[in-house]
Design an enzyme around this catalytic site. Structure first.
Site, PDB file in Angstrom:
ATOM      1  N   HIS A 194       4.860 -46.588  12.365  1.00  0.00           N
ATOM      2  CA  HIS A 194       5.233 -46.141  11.009  1.00  0.00           C
ATOM      3  C   HIS A 194       5.118 -44.695  10.766  1.00  0.00           C
ATOM      4  O   HIS A 194       5.926 -44.160   9.952  1.00  0.00           O
ATOM      5  CB  HIS A 194       4.462 -47.129  10.043  1.00  0.00           C
ATOM      6  N   ASP A 198       8.110 -42.748   8.745  1.00  0.00           N
ATOM      7  CA  ASP A 198       7.491 -41.750   7.462  1.00  0.00           C
ATOM      8  C   ASP A 198       8.136 -40.344   8.016  1.00  0.00           C
ATOM      9  O   ASP A 198       8.898 -39.776   6.776  1.00  0.00           O
ATOM     10  CB  ASP A 198       6.366 -41.718   7.269  1.00  0.00           C
ATOM     11  N   GLU A 224      14.738 -47.318   3.930  1.00  0.00           N
ATOM     12  CA  GLU A 224      15.438 -46.693   4.477  1.00  0.00           C
ATOM     13  C   GLU A 224      16.747 -46.123   3.983  1.00  0.00           C
ATOM     14  O   GLU A 224      17.627 -45.764   4.650  1.00  0.00           O
ATOM     15  CB  GLU A 224      15.630 -46.970   6.103  1.00  0.00           C
TER      16      GLU A 224
END
Ligand SMILES: [Mg+2]
Length: 310
Positions: A194, A198, A224
């Site tokens: 993750h 990010d 997204e």
């Protein structure tokens, strides 16, 4: 950050003004002095005006109460603290001054101890107010911007886009609504973690902003998915803009902890002309969404316009 107060002393009695000036400076307060109401108003109207106002009631130009009224007429985010200085200390006068927007009174001739205590109350109030304004500004930011990318969030975006759309309809200009979505984002998160996801979202946010002009809109509508709104003459040019952005993303090198991550985006767009007579943002969003879905179906990393879906 240390909190500092700048005071305005407005008094046509120069000896009295000097006395207060010396005292305030001794108490660590920065001071400007005016000797009539007009001069005082100039200081009050400055871009960064003094926050503590010590206004003599009786002055040529504007008196202290008139200045109070002028200040309070404006709905200020960070209003000054006003102390009226006067020999008029009857109950009626005090009530009148407070009703006109003064925060406090001090009686002339000044008692140094009382003046100091009153000024300190003013400074405490101003400090509290400054903290409140700062907190409100921070909340405003949090409510309007996406923390990760710094772009407008969905709520703020809808508000602004609604205004943009009404304006475009009035001025007969043409707009392109586009939603774009990172391809296989779940796979990226699964494979690289993750934090990598990010980092990609942040980099994409910056890239999308760079690609458009200042007065166009870019936002993150969730997950997204991003949103773009720009004015453009016709659908051919709109397609060129989105194609250019799509290619820029394809070419861009996304790197996280030494690993290069291939990233592409799919685009769905709706072209808006004044002839459409549809003024609901939601309609264009759903058109752009349908077109985005089609881009995904057609193999991703593509631009599709709603016109081509119907
Ligand atoms: Mg006077």
């Amino acid at each position: 950050m240390a909190f500092s107060v700048r005071a305005l002393i407005a008094d046509d009695d120069k000896a009295s003004a000097k006395l207060v000036e010396v005292l305030l400076k001794k108490w660590g307060i920065e001071v400007v002095v005016a000797h009539d109401g007009l001069e005082a108003l100039e200081y009050i109207m400055q871009f960064d005006p003094p926050s503590l106002l010590l206004l003599d009631w009786e002055m040529p130009g504007y008196n202290g109460i008139e200045l109070c009224q002028k200040v309070r007429k404006n709905d200020m985010k960070n209003p000054p603290y006003i102390i009226i200085c006067t020999a008029r200390d009857s109950a009626e006068h005090i009530a009148e001054g407070l009703n006109q927007g003064a925060n406090d009174f001090v009686t002339k001739p000044f008692n140094t101890q009382v003046l100091k205590a009153r000024v300190e109350v003013g400074c405490r109030t101003l400090k509290l107010q400054a903290r409140l304004v700062e907190a409100m500004t921070r909340l405003d930011r949090l409510a309007s911007f996406d923390e990760l990318t710094g772009l407008l969030n969905r709520r703020a975006l809808f508000e602004r886009v609604h205004e943009d759309l009404s304006r475009a309809m009035r001025t007969e200009s043409r707009l392109c609504f586009a939603v774009c979505d990172i391809d296989w984002f779940k796979r990226i998160n699964d494979k690289y973690g993750h934090p990598a996801g990010d980092a990609i979202l942040r980099q994409l946010g910056a890239l999308l902003s760079q690609q458009l002009r200042l007065y166009d809109r870019v936002g993150r509508i969730g997950g997204e998915e991003f949103f773009l709104l720009f004015s453009v003459k016709d659908i051919v040019r709109a397609n060129k803009v989105l194609e250019r952005i799509r290619q820029e993303i394809e070419k861009c090198r996304f790197e996280f902890e030494g690993k290069v991550i291939p990233v592409t985006m799919s685009f769905g767009a709706a072209f808006v002309t004044p002839d459409d007579k549809v003024e609901r943002v939601e309609v264009y969003f759903s058109h752009a969404d349908k077109a985005l879905y089609r881009s995904k179906e057609r193999g991703r990393n593509l631009v599709t316009f709603f016109n081509d879906c119907v």
